[in-house]
Design an enzyme around this catalytic site. Structure first.
Site, short mmCIF file in Angstrom:
data_model
loop_
_atom_site.label_atom_id
_atom_site.label_comp_id
_atom_site.label_asym_id
_atom_site.label_seq_id
_atom_site.Cartn_x
_atom_site.Cartn_y
_atom_site.Cartn_z
N ASP A 35 0.85 -1.19 0.00
CA ASP A 35 0.00 0.00 0.00
C ASP A 35 0.89 1.24 0.00
O ASP A 35 1.88 1.31 0.72
CB ASP A 35 -0.92 -0.01 1.23
CG ASP A 35 -2.07 0.97 1.10
OD1 ASP A 35 -3.23 0.52 1.00
OD2 ASP A 35 -1.81 2.21 1.10
N ILE A 36 0.51 2.23 -0.80
CA ILE A 36 1.31 3.45 -0.94
C ILE A 36 1.27 4.30 0.33
O ILE A 36 2.16 5.12 0.56
CB ILE A 36 0.82 4.25 -2.17
CG1 ILE A 36 1.91 5.12 -2.74
CG2 ILE A 36 -0.44 5.04 -1.87
CD1 ILE A 36 1.59 5.69 -4.13
N ASN A 92 -12.77 -3.13 2.98
CA ASN A 92 -13.65 -1.97 3.08
C ASN A 92 -14.65 -2.03 1.92
O ASN A 92 -14.24 -2.19 0.77
CB ASN A 92 -12.84 -0.67 3.01
CG ASN A 92 -11.94 -0.50 4.21
OD1 ASN A 92 -12.26 -0.93 5.31
ND2 ASN A 92 -10.79 0.13 4.00
N GLY A 98 -15.06 3.53 4.15
CA GLY A 98 -13.69 3.93 3.83
C GLY A 98 -13.17 3.43 2.51
O GLY A 98 -11.99 3.62 2.20
N GLN A 99 -14.02 2.77 1.70
CA GLN A 99 -13.52 2.31 0.40
C GLN A 99 -13.32 3.50 -0.52
O GLN A 99 -14.23 4.33 -0.68
CB GLN A 99 -14.49 1.30 -0.24
CG GLN A 99 -13.90 0.67 -1.50
CD GLN A 99 -14.81 -0.37 -2.14
OE1 GLN A 99 -15.92 -0.63 -1.68
NE2 GLN A 99 -14.33 -0.98 -3.21
N HIS A 105 -10.37 -5.41 -3.22
CA HIS A 105 -9.03 -5.60 -2.67
C HIS A 105 -9.12 -5.97 -1.20
O HIS A 105 -9.98 -5.48 -0.48
CB HIS A 105 -8.16 -4.36 -2.84
CG HIS A 105 -8.77 -3.10 -2.29
ND1 HIS A 105 -9.69 -2.36 -3.00
CD2 HIS A 105 -8.62 -2.45 -1.11
CE1 HIS A 105 -10.07 -1.30 -2.29
NE2 HIS A 105 -9.44 -1.34 -1.14
N HIS A 107 -7.00 -5.68 2.29
CA HIS A 107 -5.87 -5.12 3.02
C HIS A 107 -5.33 -6.21 3.95
O HIS A 107 -6.11 -6.83 4.69
CB HIS A 107 -6.31 -3.96 3.91
CG HIS A 107 -6.85 -2.76 3.20
ND1 HIS A 107 -6.10 -1.63 2.97
CD2 HIS A 107 -8.08 -2.51 2.69
CE1 HIS A 107 -6.86 -0.72 2.35
NE2 HIS A 107 -8.06 -1.23 2.17
P1 5GP Z 1 -9.66 1.49 0.33
O1 5GP Z 1 -9.65 2.84 0.98
O2 5GP Z 1 -10.41 1.56 -1.00
O3 5GP Z 1 -10.11 0.35 1.19
O4 5GP Z 1 -8.14 1.14 -0.01
C1 5GP Z 1 -7.45 1.69 -1.08
C2 5GP Z 1 -5.99 1.66 -0.71
O5 5GP Z 1 -5.24 1.88 -1.89
C3 5GP Z 1 -5.58 2.74 0.30
O6 5GP Z 1 -5.06 2.12 1.47
C4 5GP Z 1 -4.54 3.55 -0.46
O7 5GP Z 1 -3.46 3.96 0.36
C5 5GP Z 1 -4.09 2.59 -1.54
N1 5GP Z 1 -3.64 3.25 -2.75
C6 5GP Z 1 -4.25 4.30 -3.39
N2 5GP Z 1 -3.57 4.63 -4.49
C7 5GP Z 1 -2.51 3.77 -4.57
C8 5GP Z 1 -1.44 3.61 -5.51
O8 5GP Z 1 -1.33 4.32 -6.52
N3 5GP Z 1 -0.53 2.65 -5.25
C9 5GP Z 1 -0.62 1.82 -4.15
N4 5GP Z 1 0.33 0.90 -3.99
N5 5GP Z 1 -1.63 1.94 -3.24
C10 5GP Z 1 -2.55 2.90 -3.46
#
Ligand code: 5GP
Ligand code: ZN
Length: 119
Positions: A35-36, A92, A98-99, A105, A107
């Site tokens: 995760d970034i 999420n 929080g998605q 995906h 986590h």
């Molecule tokens: P969500 O919030 O949808 O459950 O998770 C999305 C995740 O993707 C977040 O934890 C966010 O930090 C990660 N993310 C968003 N953009 C990028 C990216 O460009 N590269 C990577 N490796 N992770 C990303």
């Protein structure tokens, strides 16, 4: 068609290689990458190569790939050596939870104490 890559989807672009990521594992059906914006010392995302907006819709359409994600979450946790101390797998689902990326995906979080219930 269901599961086809979406032109405006960040994670489809990571699957295709158009957007770079630190990939830690890949299978025929999944990609796992860091995760970034990590929320724990180890924070890896495990995604299906096919596009579905969230884990629930993926599970309805592709139960085997959903199982692949859970298996890969465990394999990644073992490779990262967070399986002994414990790790959390989170899906999420929906913006209220929080998605922010609407490509299914998991986590995989670990390497620190994880409170329950989460926020
Ligand atoms: P969500 O919030 O949808 O459950 O998770 C999305 C995740 O993707 C977040 O934890 C966010 O930090 C990660 N993310 C968003 N953009 C990028 C990216 O460009 N590269 C990577 N490796 N992770 C990303
Ligand atoms: Zn996608």
């Amino acid at each position: 068609m269901a599961g086809e890559p979406q032109a405006d989807c960040l994670f489809c672009k990571i699957v295709s290689g158009e957007v770079p990521a630190t990939v830690v594992r890949e299978t025929d059906t999944t990609v796992a990458f860091r995760d970034i914006n990590p929320q724990a010392p180890t924070h890896i995302l495990v995604i299906p190569k096919v596009h579905y907006p969230d884990a629930a819709s993926l599970a309805m359409a592709e139960p085997q790939i959903t199982a692949d994600i859970l298996r890969e979450a465990g394999v990644v946790a073992a490779e990262e050596k967070i399986d002994g101390t414990g790790f959390r797998v989170v899906f999420n689902t929906g913006s209220g939870a929080g998605q922010t990326v609407f490509h299914a995906h998991a986590h995989v979080l670990g390497g620190r104490g994880l409170n329950w219930p989460p926020g």
